[in-house]
Design a protein around this motif. Structure first.
Motif, mmCIF file in Angstrom:
data_model
loop_
_atom_site.group_PDB
_atom_site.id
_atom_site.type_symbol
_atom_site.label_atom_id
_atom_site.label_comp_id
_atom_site.label_asym_id
_atom_site.label_seq_id
_atom_site.Cartn_x
_atom_site.Cartn_y
_atom_site.Cartn_z
ATOM 1 N N LEU A 1 38.442 13.841 5.938
ATOM 2 C CA LEU A 1 39.024 12.984 6.976
ATOM 3 C C LEU A 1 38.888 11.520 6.597
ATOM 4 N N PHE A 2 37.716 11.159 6.123
ATOM 5 C CA PHE A 2 37.464 9.783 5.724
ATOM 6 C C PHE A 2 38.408 9.365 4.594
ATOM 7 N N ILE A 3 38.494 10.182 3.574
ATOM 8 C CA ILE A 3 39.349 9.869 2.426
ATOM 9 C C ILE A 3 40.811 9.779 2.852
ATOM 10 N N ASP A 4 41.273 10.742 3.639
ATOM 11 C CA ASP A 4 42.662 10.725 4.110
ATOM 12 C C ASP A 4 42.959 9.473 4.926
ATOM 13 N N SER A 5 42.008 9.063 5.747
ATOM 14 C CA SER A 5 42.187 7.865 6.567
ATOM 15 C C SER A 5 42.315 6.610 5.713
ATOM 16 N N ILE A 6 41.463 6.505 4.709
ATOM 17 C CA ILE A 6 41.506 5.347 3.816
ATOM 18 C C ILE A 6 42.834 5.305 3.065
ATOM 19 N N VAL A 7 43.243 6.440 2.531
ATOM 20 C CA VAL A 7 44.491 6.520 1.772
ATOM 21 C C VAL A 7 45.684 6.196 2.663
ATOM 22 N N GLN A 8 45.693 6.761 3.870
ATOM 23 C CA GLN A 8 46.802 6.530 4.804
ATOM 24 C C GLN A 8 46.900 5.055 5.166
ATOM 25 N N ARG A 9 45.795 4.436 5.440
ATOM 26 C CA ARG A 9 45.783 3.052 5.905
ATOM 27 C C ARG A 9 46.087 2.058 4.788
ATOM 28 N N THR A 10 45.522 2.281 3.620
ATOM 29 C CA THR A 10 45.598 1.259 2.569
ATOM 30 C C THR A 10 46.575 1.576 1.458
ATOM 31 N N GLY A 11 46.989 2.833 1.356
ATOM 32 C CA GLY A 11 47.851 3.220 0.253
ATOM 33 C C GLY A 11 47.095 3.363 -1.062
ATOM 34 N N ALA A 12 45.765 3.392 -0.982
ATOM 35 C CA ALA A 12 44.944 3.550 -2.184
ATOM 36 C C ALA A 12 45.206 4.917 -2.810
ATOM 37 N N ASP A 13 45.000 4.998 -4.091
ATOM 38 C CA ASP A 13 45.167 6.246 -4.819
ATOM 39 C C ASP A 13 44.121 7.262 -4.348
ATOM 40 N N LYS A 14 44.580 8.412 -3.879
ATOM 41 C CA LYS A 14 43.668 9.412 -3.318
ATOM 42 C C LYS A 14 42.660 9.913 -4.352
ATOM 43 N N THR A 15 43.110 10.112 -5.576
ATOM 44 C CA THR A 15 42.203 10.573 -6.623
ATOM 45 C C THR A 15 41.111 9.540 -6.872
ATOM 46 N N ALA A 16 41.487 8.268 -6.909
ATOM 47 C CA ALA A 16 40.503 7.204 -7.141
ATOM 48 C C ALA A 16 39.490 7.151 -6.001
ATOM 49 N N VAL A 17 39.960 7.254 -4.763
ATOM 50 C CA VAL A 17 39.061 7.223 -3.602
ATOM 51 C C VAL A 17 38.125 8.431 -3.635
ATOM 52 N N THR A 18 38.666 9.596 -3.924
ATOM 53 C CA THR A 18 37.858 10.817 -4.011
ATOM 54 C C THR A 18 36.795 10.689 -5.102
ATOM 55 N N ASN A 19 37.194 10.174 -6.249
ATOM 56 C CA ASN A 19 36.251 10.007 -7.351
ATOM 57 C C ASN A 19 35.140 9.023 -7.012
ATOM 58 N N LEU A 20 35.463 7.938 -6.326
ATOM 59 C CA LEU A 20 34.430 6.977 -5.912
ATOM 60 C C LEU A 20 33.431 7.649 -4.978
#
Length: 105
Positions: free
Chosen positions: A11-30
């Motif tokens: 949920l956290f990762i999806d929220s960040i990606v949805q809001r910022t357009g950040a790369d989901k793989t990069a966010v997940t890896n962090l």
């Protein structure tokens, strides 16, 4: 218990990606690398505001500086950062409520 933790993380990762357009793989890896949620959130927002990759932004944060220092280095003013953070927190809350509501139907 582990399953609940994973759902919260997703949920956290999806929220960040949805809001910022950040790369989901990069966010997940962090997240997998052990970065705190707050740091990922700040890096994602600053990446969006500065048009820089999230990995470049998070690499700028060191133990001896603040996120405000990073924002200044990227040319992001304090008001823009605070406004963006308010929006991202609200997005996270609403996404969690929507997914939990859908799960309970």
């Amino acid at each position: 218990k582990d399953q609940l933790k994973q759902v919260q993380q997703d949920l956290f990762i999806d929220s960040i990606v949805q809001r910022t357009g950040a790369d989901k793989t990069a966010v997940t890896n962090l997240s997998k690398q052990g970065y705190q949620g707050r740091d990922i959130m700040m890096a994602a927002e600053l990446a969006k505001l500065s048009s820089k990759p999230i990995n470049d932004v998070i690499a700028m944060k060191k133990i001896n500086n603040t996120w405000q220092d990073v924002a200044s280095s990227l040319g992001v003013d304090k008001a823009s950062l605070h406004q963006a953070l308010g929006s991202i927190i609200m997005t996270i809350v609403l996404t969690a409520i929507n997914k939990l509501t859908a799960t309970n139907k």
